[in-house]
Design an enzyme around this catalytic site. Structure first.
Site, PDB file in Angstrom:
ATOM      1  N   ARG A 103       0.880  -1.176   0.000  1.00 16.14           N
ATOM      2  CA  ARG A 103       0.000   0.000   0.000  1.00 16.14           C
ATOM      3  C   ARG A 103       0.915   1.223   0.000  1.00 16.14           C
ATOM      4  O   ARG A 103       1.727   1.389   0.911  1.00 16.14           O
ATOM      5  CB  ARG A 103      -0.907   0.010   1.233  1.00 16.14           C
ATOM      6  CG  ARG A 103      -1.611   1.353   1.421  1.00 16.14           C
ATOM      7  CD  ARG A 103      -2.711   1.318   2.438  1.00 16.14           C
ATOM      8  NE  ARG A 103      -3.882   0.664   1.889  1.00 16.14           N
ATOM      9  CZ  ARG A 103      -5.095   0.730   2.426  1.00 16.14           C
ATOM     10  NH1 ARG A 103      -5.292   1.439   3.520  1.00 16.14           N
ATOM     11  NH2 ARG A 103      -6.113   0.098   1.871  1.00 16.14           N
ATOM     12  N   HIS A 130      -7.440   1.033  -6.342  1.00 16.28           N
ATOM     13  CA  HIS A 130      -7.613   0.125  -5.193  1.00 16.28           C
ATOM     14  C   HIS A 130      -8.289  -1.164  -5.704  1.00 16.28           C
ATOM     15  O   HIS A 130      -9.451  -1.431  -5.401  1.00 16.28           O
ATOM     16  CB  HIS A 130      -8.463   0.822  -4.131  1.00 16.28           C
ATOM     17  CG  HIS A 130      -8.415   0.176  -2.781  1.00 16.28           C
ATOM     18  ND1 HIS A 130      -7.610  -0.912  -2.481  1.00 16.28           N
ATOM     19  CD2 HIS A 130      -9.078   0.473  -1.624  1.00 16.28           C
ATOM     20  CE1 HIS A 130      -7.786  -1.246  -1.218  1.00 16.28           C
ATOM     21  NE2 HIS A 130      -8.677  -0.431  -0.670  1.00 16.28           N
ATOM     22  N   GLN A 133     -10.144  -3.870  -3.393  1.00 14.45           N
ATOM     23  CA  GLN A 133     -11.459  -3.440  -2.923  1.00 14.45           C
ATOM     24  C   GLN A 133     -12.524  -3.714  -3.986  1.00 14.45           C
ATOM     25  O   GLN A 133     -13.639  -4.146  -3.672  1.00 14.45           O
ATOM     26  CB  GLN A 133     -11.422  -1.942  -2.589  1.00 14.45           C
ATOM     27  CG  GLN A 133     -12.736  -1.404  -2.056  1.00 14.45           C
ATOM     28  CD  GLN A 133     -13.074  -1.943  -0.682  1.00 14.45           C
ATOM     29  OE1 GLN A 133     -12.269  -1.866   0.235  1.00 14.45           O
ATOM     30  NE2 GLN A 133     -14.274  -2.485  -0.518  1.00 14.45           N
ATOM     31  N   ASP A 221     -17.313   7.381  -1.353  1.00 15.43           N
ATOM     32  CA  ASP A 221     -16.065   7.211  -0.608  1.00 15.43           C
ATOM     33  C   ASP A 221     -15.778   8.527   0.118  1.00 15.43           C
ATOM     34  O   ASP A 221     -16.454   9.540  -0.123  1.00 15.43           O
ATOM     35  CB  ASP A 221     -14.937   6.851  -1.607  1.00 15.43           C
ATOM     36  CG  ASP A 221     -13.628   6.460  -0.927  1.00 15.43           C
ATOM     37  OD1 ASP A 221     -13.624   6.207   0.298  1.00 15.43           O
ATOM     38  OD2 ASP A 221     -12.600   6.405  -1.627  1.00 15.43           O
ATOM     39  N   CYS A 264     -16.333   1.674   0.563  1.00 17.23           N
ATOM     40  CA  CYS A 264     -15.178   0.809   0.883  1.00 17.23           C
ATOM     41  C   CYS A 264     -14.776   0.909   2.349  1.00 17.23           C
ATOM     42  O   CYS A 264     -14.091   0.025   2.853  1.00 17.23           O
ATOM     43  CB  CYS A 264     -14.005   1.151  -0.026  1.00 17.23           C
ATOM     44  SG  CYS A 264     -13.372   2.836   0.198  1.00 17.23           S
ATOM     45  N   ARG A 292     -13.648  -8.461   1.525  1.00 15.79           N
ATOM     46  CA  ARG A 292     -12.233  -8.189   1.255  1.00 15.79           C
ATOM     47  C   ARG A 292     -11.421  -9.459   1.493  1.00 15.79           C
ATOM     48  O   ARG A 292     -10.551  -9.824   0.702  1.00 15.79           O
ATOM     49  CB  ARG A 292     -11.713  -7.064   2.171  1.00 15.79           C
ATOM     50  CG  ARG A 292     -12.185  -5.679   1.808  1.00 15.79           C
ATOM     51  CD  ARG A 292     -11.652  -5.221   0.467  1.00 15.79           C
ATOM     52  NE  ARG A 292     -10.183  -5.208   0.415  1.00 15.79           N
ATOM     53  CZ  ARG A 292      -9.410  -4.228   0.878  1.00 15.79           C
ATOM     54  NH1 ARG A 292      -9.947  -3.157   1.419  1.00 15.79           N
ATOM     55  NH2 ARG A 292      -8.082  -4.289   0.767  1.00 15.79           N
TER      56      ARG A 292
END
Ligand code: CP
Ligand code: NVA
Length: 305
Positions: A103, A130, A133, A221, A264, A292
């Site tokens: 990440r 991402h 996700q 988000d 998310c 996830r």
């Protein structure tokens, strides 16, 4: 030596591969924690240059459920924080572990890691995308609403890293995606052009109610992502631009009774979504968070298979 199977972005893999990964994930979900241990003897490095709750725990627990082990490295407690290059980190970690999840901030770092690693690299979020996700999000959508192909998803809010991965997903999984964002925070035009060139139905607008009209899923988000300026002035500027994009009951009503709400996480109630929506009957965010782990089990099995 065969090239490692990296999981870097949805636009870099074909639909059949992504579907195969989802199937692997769904199989492990069905089996539960006491299934076979296909990753026994394998170790995954989790490398974080940004904070995380879900990504860290879902990868760690998921890897252990499959019989494998993990080692977690944070930027500031590793030599990355003191200037060791990503390339050297990739070469060294490849001698110890069987896969690396990163990440990080800039996408270039992810690509540099992948080009110097001799083991699979998994994108656990960059400023640009991402993809893990999105695998969980597609899995969750299909569990609640059936096949995503031919459906309509409305993205409302900042055209950020999640928005770009949703665009990639719309191409690979063949659904209509409407993105409502203020002009200054619209998703990257090059990504939109790529998707439209691939034949996807992608609509970009600044009208949130128009975007959600009749959609099967409304997704949003945070208004300030990790790495966006977090000083008071820039946060307040973003809030001013985005306040009309808050997902509330009026917006969910425009989508219709059957629509689901996704996010998310982490979420900020009262900013990008109201509490009555995220905690209400149309919200599937906890399933999404659980998935996830299952979607990433598919990613790990594919990368290490
Ligand atoms: N959704 C997500 O990636 O959460 P974390 O930042 O907690 O990992
Ligand atoms: N857009 C958010 C996603 C967090 C999982 C961020 O990058 O901070």
């Amino acid at each position: 030596m065969t090239a490692p199977k990296h999981f870097l972005d949805l636009d870099r893999l074909d639909t059949a591969t992504l579907r195969h990964i989802l199937d692997l994930g769904l199989d492990t979900k069905k089996t539960g924690p006491n299934g076979e241990k296909p990753l026994a003897g394998k170790t995954l490095a989790l490398l974080f240059e940004k904070p995380s709750t879900r990504t860290r725990v879902s990868f760690e627990v998921g890897m252990k459920r499959l019989g494998g082990d993990v080692v977690v490295l944070e930027r500031d407690s590793s030599q990355l924080g003191r200037g060791e290059t990503v390339a050297d980190t990739a070469r060294v970690l490849s001698r110890y572990v069987d896969a690396i999840m990163l990440r990080t901030t800039r996408e270039e770092k992810m690509l540099e890691l992948a080009s110097h690693a001799t083991v699979p690299v998994i994108n656990g979020l960059t400023d640009r995308t991402h993809p893990c996700q999105l695998m969980a999000d597609v899995m969750t959508f299909e569990e609640h609403k059936g096949p995503i192909a031919g459906s309509t998803v409305a993205w409302v809010g900042d055209g950020n890293n999640m928005a770009t991965s949703w665009i990639h997903a719309a191409v690979r999984f063949d659904f209509e995606l409407r993105l409502a964002a203020p002009a200054e925070l619209a998703p990257p035009p090059d990504v939109v052009r790529w998707a439209q060139g691939e034949g996807a139905t992608i609509k970009v607008t600044d009208d949130p109610l128009g975007a959600v009209d009749g959609a099967d899923c409304v997704v949003t988000d945070v208004w300030t992502s990790m790495g966006d300026g977090e000083d008071e002035a820039s946060v307040s500027r973003r809030h001013n631009m985005l306040h009309a994009y808050q997902v509330d009951t009026r917006m969910m009503d425009a989508a219709g009774d059957g629509a689901i709400f996704m996010h998310c996480l982490p979420a900020h109630r009262g900013e990008e979504v109201t509490a009555d929506v995220i905690d209400g009957p149309q919200s599937v965010v906890w399933d999404e968070a659980e998935n996830r782990m299952h979607a990433q089990a598919g990613v790990l099995l594919w990368c290490l298979g």
